[in-house]
Design an enzyme around this catalytic site. Structure first.
Site, PDB file in Angstrom:
ATOM      1  N   SER A 101       0.814  -1.206   0.000  1.00 26.41           N
ATOM      2  CA  SER A 101       0.000   0.000   0.000  1.00 26.41           C
ATOM      3  C   SER A 101       0.851   1.261   0.000  1.00 26.41           C
ATOM      4  CB  SER A 101      -0.903  -0.015   1.254  1.00 26.41           C
ATOM      5  OG  SER A 101      -1.392   1.270   1.538  1.00 26.41           O
ATOM      6  N   GLY A 102       0.596   2.146  -0.951  1.00 27.37           N
ATOM      7  CA  GLY A 102       1.251   3.448  -0.943  1.00 27.37           C
ATOM      8  C   GLY A 102       0.900   4.252   0.298  1.00 27.37           C
ATOM      9  N   TRP A 103      -0.327   4.050   0.793  1.00 26.00           N
ATOM     10  CA  TRP A 103      -0.744   4.738   2.014  1.00 26.00           C
ATOM     11  C   TRP A 103       0.172   4.363   3.172  1.00 26.00           C
ATOM     12  CZ3 TRP A 103      -1.958   4.502   7.033  1.00 26.00           C
ATOM     13  CH2 TRP A 103      -2.764   5.510   7.583  1.00 26.00           C
ATOM     14  N   ASP A 180       1.702  -0.791  -5.309  1.00 21.47           N
ATOM     15  CA  ASP A 180       1.082   0.507  -5.585  1.00 21.47           C
ATOM     16  C   ASP A 180       2.147   1.513  -6.018  1.00 21.47           C
ATOM     17  OD1 ASP A 180      -0.456   2.791  -5.568  1.00 21.47           O
ATOM     18  OD2 ASP A 180      -0.998   2.700  -3.451  1.00 21.47           O
ATOM     19  N   CYS A 218      -5.306  10.583  -1.309  1.00 19.23           N
ATOM     20  CA  CYS A 218      -5.793   9.253  -0.960  1.00 19.23           C
ATOM     21  C   CYS A 218      -7.140   9.014  -1.625  1.00 19.23           C
ATOM     22  CB  CYS A 218      -5.921   9.134   0.563  1.00 19.23           C
ATOM     23  SG  CYS A 218      -6.688   7.600   1.122  1.00 19.23           S
ATOM     24  N   ASN A 377     -11.136  -3.564  -0.238  1.00 18.24           N
ATOM     25  CA  ASN A 377     -12.030  -3.773   0.915  1.00 18.24           C
ATOM     26  C   ASN A 377     -11.531  -2.850   2.034  1.00 18.24           C
ATOM     27  OD1 ASN A 377     -13.027  -7.277   0.742  1.00 18.24           O
ATOM     28  ND2 ASN A 377     -12.554  -5.881  -0.907  1.00 18.24           N
ATOM     29  N   SER A 378     -11.721  -1.587   1.861  1.00 25.05           N
ATOM     30  CA  SER A 378     -10.950  -0.575   2.578  1.00 25.05           C
ATOM     31  C   SER A 378     -11.337  -0.405   4.041  1.00 25.05           C
ATOM     32  CB  SER A 378     -11.122   0.774   1.871  1.00 25.05           C
ATOM     33  OG  SER A 378     -10.445   1.789   2.582  1.00 25.05           O
ATOM     34  N   PRO A 379     -10.332  -0.238   4.925  1.00 30.57           N
ATOM     35  CA  PRO A 379     -10.616   0.158   6.304  1.00 30.57           C
ATOM     36  C   PRO A 379     -11.153   1.582   6.403  1.00 30.57           C
ATOM     37  CG  PRO A 379      -8.445  -0.845   6.128  1.00 30.57           C
ATOM     38  CD  PRO A 379      -8.914  -0.567   4.736  1.00 30.57           C
ATOM     39  N   THR A 447      -6.272  -2.768   2.189  1.00 29.70           N
ATOM     40  CA  THR A 447      -5.068  -1.972   1.968  1.00 29.70           C
ATOM     41  C   THR A 447      -4.169  -1.889   3.193  1.00 29.70           C
ATOM     42  OG1 THR A 447      -6.549  -0.105   2.360  1.00 29.70           O
ATOM     43  CG2 THR A 447      -5.828  -0.478   0.086  1.00 29.70           C
TER      44      THR A 447
END
Length: 526
Positions: A101-103, A180, A218, A377-379, A447
């Protein structure tokens, strides 16, 4: 004959050729080391894992229950422990990947410290994490095989053959990583150079999004700005060229569209004739008809169907799309990307709603029948509230009495045991299988789950250890559970490679080896 036995024979031949100078070299020991280092380079990994992904995509096309999954990992140890757990519980790694994840790179891996997900972190950090993840996964192979080799040395008869079979049919911890690259970190050349680094580190699959690189946000924040299709396609081609240059001919490209939540563009697309791709992009702009007399100083206008149209331009010098065009723009983005070299799609949505996702994939599949999605399936979604509200709306539409529920407050614990909450939890449980079947989702990922699990477990430990539970907070909350659940890293010295090192000491020094795994090693308590 197995590869292991072939290697013993081949190295024995080398030893004979070299004569007495190699007398102390044991071909079986060398063959073991070779087996423990199956992948010599990142490109070996990229080629191996690309084939896995391509085979999995074909399997999904034939049977939508064969969807794939991954969890985002921000450190090599986290990825390693994930794959060790998967092998322990499921005996294989089939259809289970890693996500980078880039995040999490921005939040956890930058020398600047925690950063927002806006492509401000170092470009090299992504390739660095890919390399780190595969270093840890390869070490997991070496550790597991080392244990089998030690068992082999102490076994006899049928037991020995059973262990040899496990060695010959060893399942590697090395699996595909979907990596990513954000919006490409600059122009197409910058994207190409960064993609090369990532592929050389082992990435077989690169995900790129259609936001403006220097305005990147984001996917779950406001203020997203997209680029015209031709700009995005140039970056897709840059990634493909990077794969081809490095000999990863079946590398996978995931084209992500943020158009559903992006209401802005930085550029008006170049158009040469009515109906071309640039004209289609511009057709979504929020415009008003003007005449030459009503134009103001500095106005930007476009001509369409004989009319002069002034796009709505904000003080930021960005142009605005018409409201309600997001889904139509997503569909056009996806079709265009697949028709120009992408392999998989990613549609960033504002909620996990199968009907919404399925509606878009149905429109895409009218043009490209085997279109497949990677889905976040994002937090960032409140899954509990979203699904409880979906069930509330469904119950209401069916004429059921929902007066006992307050829709805006459905997150409350007081609803946990209700019929509505139980139905919502079941929908969450089956979301991946249902959406794989109904919405074309080939790959489900979360992610940044391990970001949250690290925070949650640390909070629980801190509360107990620094509170009145003291050492019992660690023993009961961590170590006792590790022992009883068979968590590999409870033997942390072994996990860190001490037994591998002892094996090597044997190989290198024989009886003179000073090993760490003797009777006084406290690891023997576990």
């Amino acid at each position: 004959m197995s590869q292991y036995q072939d290697d013993i024979k081949a190295i024995a031949g080398l030893k004979d050729k070299e004569g007495s100078a190699w007398n102390a070299i044991n071909p079986e020991s060398a063959a073991r080391m070779r087996a423990q280092n199956r992948f010599k380079t990142g490109l070996d990994i990229a080629r191996y894992t690309a084939k896995i992904m391509r085979d999995d995509m074909a399997s999904y096309d034939a049977d939508s229950s064969k969807y794939t999954q991954s969890l985002g990992c921000w450190h090599g140890f986290i990825g390693q422990q994930k794959m060790i757990s998967i092998k322990k519980h499921f005996n294989n790694t089939d259809r289970r990947y890693l996500y980078l994840s880039g995040w999490m790179i921005a939040a956890l891996r930058s020398e600047f410290g925690p950063l927002p997900d806006q492509s401000m972190h170092e470009k090299t950090a992504v390739a660095g994490l890919i390399k780190e993840l595969y270093t840890f996964l390869r070490q997991a192979d070496a550790r597991e095989l080392g244990g089998l080799f030690r068992q082999l040395d102490g076994a006899q008869g049928a037991a020995k053959q059973a262990i040899q079979d496990k060695i010959d049919n060893h399942v590697t911890h090395v699996v595909p990583i979907i990596a990513d690259i954000d919006a490409g970190f600059g122009n197409a050349e910058a994207t190409y150079l960064m993609a090369k680094q990532m592929i050389e580190a082992g990435a077989c699959c690169i995900q790129i999004e259609n936001q403006v690189s220097d305005e990147k946000q984001c996917g779950h924040q406001d203020g997203k700005v997209t680029v015209p299709h031709e700009d995005f396609l140039a970056k897709i081609r840059a990634i493909r060229y990077a794969f081809l240059e490095l000999g990863v001919d079946d590398g996978v490209i995931v084209a992500r569209t943020d158009s559903l939540g992006a209401g802005l563009t930085k550029q008006i697309a170049v158009t040469r004739e009515p109906g071309d791709l640039g004209d289609q992009y511009n057709s979504f702009l929020d415009v008003e008809e003007v005449s030459t007399e009503s134009m103001s100083n500095g106005d930007v206008v476009i001509k369409r169907d004989g009319k002069l149209l002034r796009p709505k331009r904000l003080p930021s010098n960005l142009f605005q799309f018409r409201e309600g065009t997001g889904e139509e723009r997503c569909v056009l983005d996806c079709i265009t990307s697949l028709n120009n070299g992408a392999d998989l799609l990613w549609i960033e949505t504002e909620k996990p709603h199968i009907a919404q996702i399925g509606g878009m994939i149905k429109a895409i599949r009218k043009v490209i029948p085997n279109a497949k999605l990677v889905y976040n399936n994002s937090p960032s979604f409140n899954w509990t509230l979203n699904f409880r509200q979906q069930i509330f709306d469904l119950m209401k539409s069916q004429g059921k009495d929902v007066s006992a529920y307050e829709r805006a407050a459905l997150m409350s614990v007081e609803y946990d045991a209700t019929e509505l909450a139980i139905a919502a939890d079941e929908k969450i449980r089956t979301f991946q299988a249902d959406s794989a079947r109904e919405a074309g989702i080939f790959h489900h990922l979360i992610t940044l789950p391990t970001y949250h699990t690290a925070a949650l477990s640390t909070d629980n430990l801190a509360k107990e250890y620094f509170g009145d539970q003291g050492m019992l907070g660690y023993v009961a909350g961590v170590q006792r559970k590790e022992i009883r659940q068979g968590i590999a890293c409870v033997k942390h010295q072994n996990m860190a490679g001490s037994d591998i090192g002892d094996d090597h000491k044997d190989y290198f020094s024989g009886e003179a080896a000073l090993k760490a795994s003797g009777k006084d090693n406290t690891m023997n308590q576990f």
